[in-house]
Design a protein around this motif. Structure first.
Motif, PDB file in Angstrom:
ATOM      1  N   TYR A 260     -11.302   3.300  -6.744  1.00  0.00           N
ATOM      2  CA  TYR A 260     -11.366   1.865  -6.460  1.00  0.00           C
ATOM      3  C   TYR A 260     -11.242   1.046  -7.739  1.00  0.00           C
ATOM      4  CZ  TYR A 260     -12.381   2.950  -1.614  1.00  0.00           C
ATOM      5  OH  TYR A 260     -12.296   3.413  -0.323  1.00  0.00           O
TER       6      TYR A 260
ATOM      7  N   TYR B  68      -7.555   1.148  -8.443  1.00  0.00           N
ATOM      8  CA  TYR B  68      -6.909   0.230  -7.496  1.00  0.00           C
ATOM      9  C   TYR B  68      -7.044  -1.218  -7.974  1.00  0.00           C
ATOM     10  CZ  TYR B  68      -6.995  -2.937  -3.493  1.00  0.00           C
ATOM     11  OH  TYR B  68      -6.828  -4.007  -2.656  1.00  0.00           O
ATOM     12  N   ALA B  69      -8.265  -1.619  -8.327  1.00  0.00           N
ATOM     13  CA  ALA B  69      -8.511  -2.994  -8.754  1.00  0.00           C
ATOM     14  C   ALA B  69      -7.732  -3.326 -10.028  1.00  0.00           C
ATOM     15  CB  ALA B  69     -10.007  -3.225  -8.964  1.00  0.00           C
TER      16      ALA B  69
ATOM     17  N   ARG C  97      -4.022  -3.540  -9.187  1.00  0.00           N
ATOM     18  CA  ARG C  97      -3.755  -4.757  -8.424  1.00  0.00           C
ATOM     19  C   ARG C  97      -3.751  -5.976  -9.338  1.00  0.00           C
ATOM     20  NH1 ARG C  97      -6.585  -6.726  -2.792  1.00  0.00           N
ATOM     21  NH2 ARG C  97      -5.157  -8.451  -2.504  1.00  0.00           N
TER      22      ARG C  97
ATOM     23  N   LEU D 130      -5.571   3.930  -3.422  1.00  0.00           N
ATOM     24  CA  LEU D 130      -6.128   3.784  -2.071  1.00  0.00           C
ATOM     25  C   LEU D 130      -5.885   5.029  -1.229  1.00  0.00           C
ATOM     26  CD1 LEU D 130      -5.276   0.082  -1.150  1.00  0.00           C
ATOM     27  CD2 LEU D 130      -7.506   1.047  -1.776  1.00  0.00           C
TER      28      LEU D 130
ATOM     29  N   HIS E 261      -8.810   7.343   0.360  1.00  0.00           N
ATOM     30  CA  HIS E 261      -8.826   7.663   1.783  1.00  0.00           C
ATOM     31  C   HIS E 261      -9.005   9.164   2.009  1.00  0.00           C
ATOM     32  CE1 HIS E 261      -6.663   8.669   5.589  1.00  0.00           C
ATOM     33  NE2 HIS E 261      -7.534   7.787   6.029  1.00  0.00           N
TER      34      HIS E 261
ATOM     35  N   ALA F 224     -14.467   2.368   5.134  1.00  0.00           N
ATOM     36  CA  ALA F 224     -14.264   1.415   4.040  1.00  0.00           C
ATOM     37  C   ALA F 224     -12.868   1.557   3.445  1.00  0.00           C
ATOM     38  CB  ALA F 224     -15.332   1.613   2.966  1.00  0.00           C
ATOM     39  N   SER F 225     -12.385   2.800   3.334  1.00  0.00           N
ATOM     40  CA  SER F 225     -11.032   2.993   2.799  1.00  0.00           C
ATOM     41  C   SER F 225      -9.993   2.406   3.754  1.00  0.00           C
ATOM     42  CB  SER F 225     -10.748   4.475   2.524  1.00  0.00           C
ATOM     43  OG  SER F 225     -10.525   5.201   3.704  1.00  0.00           O
TER      44      SER F 225
ATOM     45  N   TRP G 135     -10.480  -0.108   5.691  1.00  0.00           N
ATOM     46  CA  TRP G 135     -10.627  -1.557   5.604  1.00  0.00           C
ATOM     47  C   TRP G 135      -9.792  -2.116   4.456  1.00  0.00           C
ATOM     48  CZ3 TRP G 135     -12.401  -5.268   8.608  1.00  0.00           C
ATOM     49  CH2 TRP G 135     -12.701  -6.502   8.053  1.00  0.00           C
ATOM     50  N   ARG G 136      -9.782  -1.407   3.331  1.00  0.00           N
ATOM     51  CA  ARG G 136      -9.049  -1.899   2.158  1.00  0.00           C
ATOM     52  C   ARG G 136      -7.536  -1.772   2.315  1.00  0.00           C
ATOM     53  NH1 ARG G 136     -13.688   0.333  -0.627  1.00  0.00           N
ATOM     54  NH2 ARG G 136     -14.506  -1.172  -2.110  1.00  0.00           N
TER      55      ARG G 136
ATOM     56  N   GLY H 120      -5.667  -4.532   4.330  1.00  0.00           N
ATOM     57  CA  GLY H 120      -5.884  -5.788   3.620  1.00  0.00           C
ATOM     58  C   GLY H 120      -4.982  -5.897   2.406  1.00  0.00           C
ATOM     59  N   TYR H 121      -4.849  -4.807   1.673  1.00  0.00           N
ATOM     60  CA  TYR H 121      -3.977  -4.802   0.501  1.00  0.00           C
ATOM     61  C   TYR H 121      -2.515  -4.926   0.936  1.00  0.00           C
ATOM     62  CZ  TYR H 121      -1.396  -3.365  -3.585  1.00  0.00           C
ATOM     63  OH  TYR H 121      -0.496  -3.325  -4.616  1.00  0.00           O
TER      64      TYR H 121
END
Length: 83
Positions: free
Chosen positions: A22, A25-26, A29, A41, A45, A57-58, A60-61, A64-65
Protein backbone atom coordinates in the motif's frame (compact mmCIF):
# COMPACT_ATOMS: atom_id res chain seq x y z
CA UNK A 1 4.41 -26.12 6.81
CA UNK A 2 0.82 -24.98 7.33
CA UNK A 3 -1.93 -27.50 7.84
CA UNK A 4 -4.55 -27.84 5.08
CA UNK A 5 -6.83 -24.82 5.13
CA UNK A 6 -4.31 -22.63 7.00
CA UNK A 7 -2.87 -19.60 5.21
CA UNK A 8 0.74 -19.78 4.01
CA UNK A 9 1.56 -16.46 5.70
CA UNK A 10 0.89 -15.53 9.29
CA UNK A 11 -1.42 -12.57 9.82
CA UNK A 12 1.59 -10.53 11.01
CA UNK A 13 3.66 -11.37 7.92
CA UNK A 14 0.72 -10.59 5.64
CA UNK A 15 0.18 -7.26 7.44
CA UNK A 16 3.82 -6.27 6.86
CA UNK A 17 3.62 -7.13 3.16
CA UNK A 18 0.28 -5.35 2.78
CA UNK A 19 1.64 -2.22 4.44
CA UNK A 20 4.61 -2.25 2.06
CA UNK A 21 2.40 -2.77 -1.01
CA UNK A 22 0.00 0.00 0.00
CA UNK A 23 2.97 2.33 0.54
CA UNK A 24 4.28 1.41 -2.93
CA UNK A 25 0.80 2.01 -4.35
CA UNK A 26 0.51 5.43 -2.69
CA UNK A 27 3.99 6.47 -3.81
CA UNK A 28 3.41 5.33 -7.39
CA UNK A 29 0.04 7.03 -7.49
CA UNK A 30 1.58 10.28 -6.24
CA UNK A 31 4.12 10.33 -9.08
CA UNK A 32 1.65 9.10 -11.70
CA UNK A 33 3.13 5.63 -12.30
CA UNK A 34 -0.05 3.70 -12.99
CA UNK A 35 1.73 0.43 -13.84
CA UNK A 36 3.54 0.25 -10.47
CA UNK A 37 0.43 1.44 -8.61
CA UNK A 38 -1.73 -1.28 -10.16
CA UNK A 39 0.91 -4.01 -9.61
CA UNK A 40 1.11 -3.05 -5.92
CA UNK A 41 -2.68 -3.36 -5.65
CA UNK A 42 -2.59 -6.74 -7.42
CA UNK A 43 0.04 -8.05 -4.97
CA UNK A 44 -1.90 -6.69 -2.01
CA UNK A 45 -4.98 -8.50 -3.30
CA UNK A 46 -3.09 -11.81 -3.60
CA UNK A 47 -1.50 -11.56 -0.14
CA UNK A 48 -4.81 -10.54 1.47
CA UNK A 49 -6.89 -13.42 0.10
CA UNK A 50 -6.74 -15.65 3.21
CA UNK A 51 -7.90 -12.77 5.44
CA UNK A 52 -11.44 -11.59 4.76
CA UNK A 53 -11.15 -8.03 6.07
CA UNK A 54 -7.85 -7.38 4.30
CA UNK A 55 -9.16 -9.02 1.13
CA UNK A 56 -12.26 -6.84 1.10
CA UNK A 57 -10.09 -3.76 1.71
CA UNK A 58 -7.98 -4.65 -1.33
CA UNK A 59 -11.14 -4.95 -3.43
CA UNK A 60 -12.28 -1.56 -2.14
CA UNK A 61 -9.09 0.14 -3.34
CA UNK A 62 -8.86 -1.45 -6.80
CA UNK A 63 -12.04 -0.12 -8.45
CA UNK A 64 -11.60 3.22 -6.73
CA UNK A 65 -8.15 3.58 -8.26
CA UNK A 66 -9.26 2.34 -11.68
CA UNK A 67 -12.24 4.71 -11.75
CA UNK A 68 -9.99 7.68 -10.90
CA UNK A 69 -7.80 7.05 -13.97
CA UNK A 70 -8.44 8.77 -17.30
CA UNK A 71 -10.31 6.45 -19.67
CA UNK A 72 -7.28 5.63 -21.85
CA UNK A 73 -5.05 5.02 -18.82
CA UNK A 74 -7.35 2.70 -16.88
CA UNK A 75 -5.73 -0.60 -15.87
CA UNK A 76 -6.90 -3.60 -17.83
CA UNK A 77 -8.71 -5.93 -15.44
CA UNK A 78 -7.94 -9.59 -16.04
CA UNK A 79 -10.13 -12.44 -14.98
CA UNK A 80 -8.51 -15.23 -12.98
CA UNK A 81 -6.88 -17.69 -15.36
CA UNK A 82 -6.55 -15.26 -18.28
CA UNK A 83 -3.32 -13.68 -19.45
Amino acid sequence: MPMPGEPMLSRQAAALILREQYRAYASARRIGDSVVAWKALEWAHIVAQPYMGAHLASHWRMPGYAAAQPIGARPRVRRHGSS
